[in-house]
Scaffold this motif. Structure first.
Motif, PDB file in Angstrom:
ATOM      1  N   GLY A 317       0.781  -1.224   0.000  1.00  0.00           N
ATOM      2  CA  GLY A 317       0.000   0.000   0.000  1.00  0.00           C
ATOM      3  C   GLY A 317       0.812   1.273   0.000  1.00  0.00           C
ATOM      4  O   GLY A 317       1.985   1.311   0.379  1.00  0.00           O
ATOM      5  N   ASN A 318       0.171   2.360  -0.447  1.00  0.00           N
ATOM      6  CA  ASN A 318       0.605   3.706  -0.113  1.00  0.00           C
ATOM      7  C   ASN A 318      -0.010   4.058   1.235  1.00  0.00           C
ATOM      8  O   ASN A 318      -1.195   3.767   1.471  1.00  0.00           O
ATOM      9  CB  ASN A 318       0.133   4.705  -1.162  1.00  0.00           C
ATOM     10  N   LEU A 319       0.747   4.717   2.084  1.00  0.00           N
ATOM     11  CA  LEU A 319       0.237   5.050   3.417  1.00  0.00           C
ATOM     12  C   LEU A 319      -1.080   5.814   3.314  1.00  0.00           C
ATOM     13  O   LEU A 319      -2.074   5.462   3.949  1.00  0.00           O
ATOM     14  CB  LEU A 319       1.296   5.850   4.166  1.00  0.00           C
ATOM     15  N   ILE A 320      -1.106   6.874   2.506  1.00  0.00           N
ATOM     16  CA  ILE A 320      -2.348   7.584   2.189  1.00  0.00           C
ATOM     17  C   ILE A 320      -2.644   7.339   0.715  1.00  0.00           C
ATOM     18  O   ILE A 320      -1.794   7.584  -0.142  1.00  0.00           O
ATOM     19  CB  ILE A 320      -2.241   9.088   2.470  1.00  0.00           C
ATOM     20  N   SER A 321      -3.849   6.845   0.422  1.00  0.00           N
ATOM     21  CA  SER A 321      -4.227   6.516  -0.951  1.00  0.00           C
ATOM     22  C   SER A 321      -5.547   7.187  -1.299  1.00  0.00           C
ATOM     23  O   SER A 321      -6.515   7.069  -0.546  1.00  0.00           O
ATOM     24  CB  SER A 321      -4.395   5.005  -1.120  1.00  0.00           C
ATOM     25  N   GLY A 322      -5.580   7.884  -2.432  1.00  0.00           N
ATOM     26  CA  GLY A 322      -6.817   8.464  -2.944  1.00  0.00           C
ATOM     27  C   GLY A 322      -7.097   7.914  -4.327  1.00  0.00           C
ATOM     28  O   GLY A 322      -6.282   8.083  -5.236  1.00  0.00           O
ATOM     29  N   PHE A 323      -8.255   7.293  -4.509  1.00  0.00           N
ATOM     30  CA  PHE A 323      -8.556   6.566  -5.741  1.00  0.00           C
ATOM     31  C   PHE A 323      -9.560   7.276  -6.648  1.00  0.00           C
ATOM     32  O   PHE A 323      -9.911   6.756  -7.697  1.00  0.00           O
ATOM     33  CB  PHE A 323      -9.114   5.168  -5.401  1.00  0.00           C
ATOM     34  N   GLY A 324     -10.064   8.440  -6.250  1.00  0.00           N
ATOM     35  CA  GLY A 324     -11.129   9.082  -6.997  1.00  0.00           C
ATOM     36  C   GLY A 324     -10.631   9.807  -8.237  1.00  0.00           C
ATOM     37  O   GLY A 324      -9.455   9.746  -8.613  1.00  0.00           O
ATOM     38  N   TRP A 348      -0.152   8.895  -2.120  1.00  0.00           N
ATOM     39  CA  TRP A 348      -0.507   8.822  -3.542  1.00  0.00           C
ATOM     40  C   TRP A 348      -1.966   9.224  -3.658  1.00  0.00           C
ATOM     41  O   TRP A 348      -2.849   8.628  -3.046  1.00  0.00           O
ATOM     42  CB  TRP A 348      -0.309   7.405  -4.093  1.00  0.00           C
ATOM     43  N   ILE A 349      -2.227  10.280  -4.435  1.00  0.00           N
ATOM     44  CA  ILE A 349      -3.584  10.777  -4.625  1.00  0.00           C
ATOM     45  C   ILE A 349      -3.859  10.826  -6.115  1.00  0.00           C
ATOM     46  O   ILE A 349      -3.206  11.578  -6.853  1.00  0.00           O
ATOM     47  CB  ILE A 349      -3.786  12.159  -3.979  1.00  0.00           C
ATOM     48  N   ASN A 350      -4.818  10.026  -6.566  1.00  0.00           N
ATOM     49  CA  ASN A 350      -5.122   9.923  -7.992  1.00  0.00           C
ATOM     50  C   ASN A 350      -5.770  11.187  -8.536  1.00  0.00           C
ATOM     51  O   ASN A 350      -5.465  11.643  -9.639  1.00  0.00           O
ATOM     52  CB  ASN A 350      -6.038   8.716  -8.234  1.00  0.00           C
ATOM     53  N   GLU A 351      -6.703  11.785  -7.760  1.00  0.00           N
ATOM     54  CA  GLU A 351      -7.413  12.964  -8.231  1.00  0.00           C
ATOM     55  C   GLU A 351      -6.598  14.227  -7.951  1.00  0.00           C
ATOM     56  O   GLU A 351      -5.737  14.247  -7.070  1.00  0.00           O
ATOM     57  CB  GLU A 351      -8.783  13.074  -7.568  1.00  0.00           C
ATOM     58  N   PHE A 377       6.058  10.301  -3.024  1.00  0.00           N
ATOM     59  CA  PHE A 377       4.847  11.113  -3.131  1.00  0.00           C
ATOM     60  C   PHE A 377       4.416  11.148  -4.596  1.00  0.00           C
ATOM     61  O   PHE A 377       5.194  11.530  -5.470  1.00  0.00           O
ATOM     62  CB  PHE A 377       5.091  12.531  -2.614  1.00  0.00           C
ATOM     63  N   GLY A 378       3.160  10.753  -4.844  1.00  0.00           N
ATOM     64  CA  GLY A 378       2.636  10.741  -6.194  1.00  0.00           C
ATOM     65  C   GLY A 378       1.348  11.542  -6.298  1.00  0.00           C
ATOM     66  O   GLY A 378       0.386  11.249  -5.567  1.00  0.00           O
ATOM     67  N   PHE A 379       1.311  12.554  -7.171  1.00  0.00           N
ATOM     68  CA  PHE A 379       0.153  13.440  -7.279  1.00  0.00           C
ATOM     69  C   PHE A 379      -0.252  13.618  -8.732  1.00  0.00           C
ATOM     70  O   PHE A 379       0.555  13.490  -9.658  1.00  0.00           O
ATOM     71  CB  PHE A 379       0.474  14.808  -6.661  1.00  0.00           C
ATOM     72  N   HIS A 380      -1.514  13.959  -8.935  1.00  0.00           N
ATOM     73  CA  HIS A 380      -2.056  14.207 -10.273  1.00  0.00           C
ATOM     74  C   HIS A 380      -1.377  15.438 -10.876  1.00  0.00           C
ATOM     75  O   HIS A 380      -1.067  16.412 -10.176  1.00  0.00           O
ATOM     76  CB  HIS A 380      -3.564  14.425 -10.159  1.00  0.00           C
ATOM     77  N   LEU A 404      11.961  11.304  -4.383  1.00  0.00           N
ATOM     78  CA  LEU A 404      10.968  11.970  -3.542  1.00  0.00           C
ATOM     79  C   LEU A 404       9.611  12.006  -4.234  1.00  0.00           C
ATOM     80  O   LEU A 404       8.579  11.736  -3.617  1.00  0.00           O
ATOM     81  CB  LEU A 404      11.438  13.385  -3.229  1.00  0.00           C
ATOM     82  N   LEU A 405       9.615  12.319  -5.548  1.00  0.00           N
ATOM     83  CA  LEU A 405       8.374  12.572  -6.286  1.00  0.00           C
ATOM     84  C   LEU A 405       8.268  11.646  -7.493  1.00  0.00           C
ATOM     85  O   LEU A 405       9.279  11.193  -8.049  1.00  0.00           O
ATOM     86  CB  LEU A 405       8.317  14.028  -6.732  1.00  0.00           C
ATOM     87  N   ARG A 406       7.028  11.386  -7.940  1.00  0.00           N
ATOM     88  CA  ARG A 406       6.786  10.474  -9.048  1.00  0.00           C
ATOM     89  C   ARG A 406       6.511  11.168 -10.376  1.00  0.00           C
ATOM     90  O   ARG A 406       6.682  10.578 -11.426  1.00  0.00           O
ATOM     91  CB  ARG A 406       5.588   9.565  -8.729  1.00  0.00           C
ATOM     92  N   ARG A 407       6.011  12.375 -10.333  1.00  0.00           N
ATOM     93  CA  ARG A 407       5.523  13.016 -11.564  1.00  0.00           C
ATOM     94  C   ARG A 407       6.251  14.344 -11.776  1.00  0.00           C
ATOM     95  O   ARG A 407       6.491  15.093 -10.822  1.00  0.00           O
ATOM     96  CB  ARG A 407       4.013  13.234 -11.450  1.00  0.00           C
ATOM     97  N   ASP A 408       6.580  14.642 -13.036  1.00  0.00           N
ATOM     98  CA  ASP A 408       7.352  15.846 -13.338  1.00  0.00           C
ATOM     99  C   ASP A 408       6.703  17.104 -12.776  1.00  0.00           C
ATOM    100  O   ASP A 408       7.379  17.986 -12.240  1.00  0.00           O
ATOM    101  CB  ASP A 408       7.519  15.990 -14.855  1.00  0.00           C
TER     102      ASP A 408
END
Length: 467
Positions: A317-324, A348-351, A377-380, A404-408
């Motif tokens: 898991g991601n400690l905090i997960s947002g799937f919306g 990780w927050i999908n929205e 940390f992964g963010f939209h 540290l981060l997943r997305r540019d």
């Protein structure tokens, strides 16, 4: 010689004493059923040790107290012939229409306030649950063992001013089967305590144990569809979804000093409104054991002073997960937490999400079973990263280096004064130092679980020693 007034008072005292001595505890099922049926409001009914097999629910009136001789001494269960159909399960959750509210050992009279049930075991291997109530203010449940129920333990609607404490919930729901089909069908949405519209209530010092259910199915220790001004604290919750407050507009819910072996789930479409107080949930001083610890998103959340302590072999898991998918405006703060062995990552927050502050945490990653190599940390991409602050954290990657981060786009966040070790993307952002200390602002030390049975001292969690 006594005066006439004195003589009258002596006679009255004698009659009262004789009546008190004559009030023996209930000792058989027929007398118990009659006593509850005929009791005036405000009556206390004492129930002697023994097994009481019911063929229909007890229905206490307002102010009635049902008091047993103790857990496993006074045992309420059902006769073999009382076997409600499971065709109404899973129940419809937000309405009683289509729900069998009679499939409970105790069905509180509607709108009956001030009822107390204590010091007994409620066992219902064939019943949907132990206690059902609709609009019962000031309900007091304590020193109960609720065991082997099919759907839920305590099921309530519009509960205000309730206190549920010092109870044990053992396989209290999630155990029903449809017909003769194999497997457990009911563990997906049931909960040991399942409350709809709960306000100004306290759930504390309860133990939730799961031994009989299919481990593949979800089951909730406490499930609440809308909580307002409630506190859930000092519970030890040994099920795979410790707490769930989904969907509705929650406000000022405090979740603290619990031991959670499963997830705390607080999702809401678009994060939901933020109340005048500015806070929907305050999650603090908990010992969290599962790498999928908090299900998001929600606006107006503060998560602080927790020990997130995960098994390297269980890095799912991601400690905090947002799937919306719907954008959420925030805010949320995540600070002064210790995180040991995050699996996929920390957040990780999908929205799209805005106004997120991550500060003064200490994170240690170690090479996991998979091993995990994702950014922490992964963010939209559509987040407003000008409103993201990552500061004053200590992040140590022991073994496998991780970014540290997943997305540019995330590199547009405000990143400063983090103490980073073996973090692989440090060349992609400025991380200017400051005079502020990195890591926790104060050492983490607290007690948690049923009656403070565990002590957290920094990274260490140990059974508390008696004084």
């Amino acid at each position: 010689m006594f005066s006439l007034k004195q003589t009258f008072l002596l006679i009255l005292l004698a009659i009262t004493a004789q009546a008190t001595c004559a009030a023996e505890p209930i000792a058989n099922t027929a007398d118990l059923v009659a006593a509850v049926r005929d009791a005036a409001e405000g009556t206390t009914i004492e129930i002697a040790a023994g097994v009481y097999e019911l063929s229909a629910p007890l229905e206490p009136k307002a102010g009635v107290t049902l008091q047993g001789a103790g857990m496993e001494q006074t045992i309420l269960t059902h006769v073999a012939g009382w076997k409600p159909s499971v065709q109404t399960l899973p129940d419809p959750e937000m309405t009683t229409k289509g729900m069998d509210t009679q499939a409970y050992l105790i069905r509180l009279q509607d709108k009956a306030d001030g009822i107390t049930v204590s010091h007994m075991t409620l066992r219902g291997p064939q019943l949907h649950g132990a206690i059902f109530g609709w609009k019962n203010a000031d309900l007091h449940l304590h020193h109960l063992r609720i065991q082997d129920t099919l759907w839920t333990g305590v099921r309530t609607f519009s509960m205000k001013g309730a206190k549920i404490h010092d109870c044990e919930f053992i396989d209290a729901g999630g155990r029903w089967k449809r017909g003769g089909e194999p497997g457990v069908d009911g563990g997906i949405t049931g909960g040991a305590i399942f409350a709809i519209w709960m306000a100004d209530s306290e759930i504390a010092h309860n133990r939730f144990v799961r031994t009989q259910m299919d481990k593949a199915n979800e089951f909730y220790g406490v499930k609440v569809r809308q909580g307002k001004r409630c506190r859930v604290h000092h519970n030890t919750i040994g099920v795979n979804f410790s707490l769930e407050f989904p969907f509705e507009n929650d406000e000022d819910v405090e979740i603290d000093h619990n031991v959670c072996t499963g997830t705390i789930s607080i999702p809401k479409h678009s994060g939901g409104p933020v109340p005048e107080s500015g806070r929907t949930f305050h999650i603090h001083h908990n010992w969290m054991r599962d790498s999928y610890s908090i299900e998001f998103v929600r606006n107006g959340v503060e998560i602080d002073h927790n020990l997130f302590d995960f098994d390297l072999q269980k890095d799912h898991g991601n400690l905090i997960s947002g799937f919306g998918k719907a954008p959420a405006k925030g805010p949320a703060t995540f600070h002064n937490n210790l995180i040991s062995n995050p699996g996929r990552g920390v957040i990780w927050i999908n929205e799209p999400y805005n106004q997120l502050v991550i500060r003064n945490n200490h994170i240690i990653t170690r090479t996991t079973a998979t091993p995990r190599t994702e950014g922490l940390f992964g963010f939209h991409a559509d987040c407003d990263f000008k409103t993201f602050v990552i500061r004053d954290n200590i992040i140590e990657c022991q073994g496998e280096a991780r970014p540290l981060l997943r997305r540019d786009e995330s590199y547009g966040s405000v990143i400063r004064n983090n103490r980073l070790t073996n973090v692989s993307d440090i060349a992609r952002y400025d991380n200017p130092p400051s005079e502020e200390p990195a890591g926790l602002e104060q050492p983490l030390k607290f007690t948690c679980g049923v009656h403070d049975e565990f002590t957290i001292n920094g990274w260490q969690a140990q059974p508390s020693t008696s004084p």
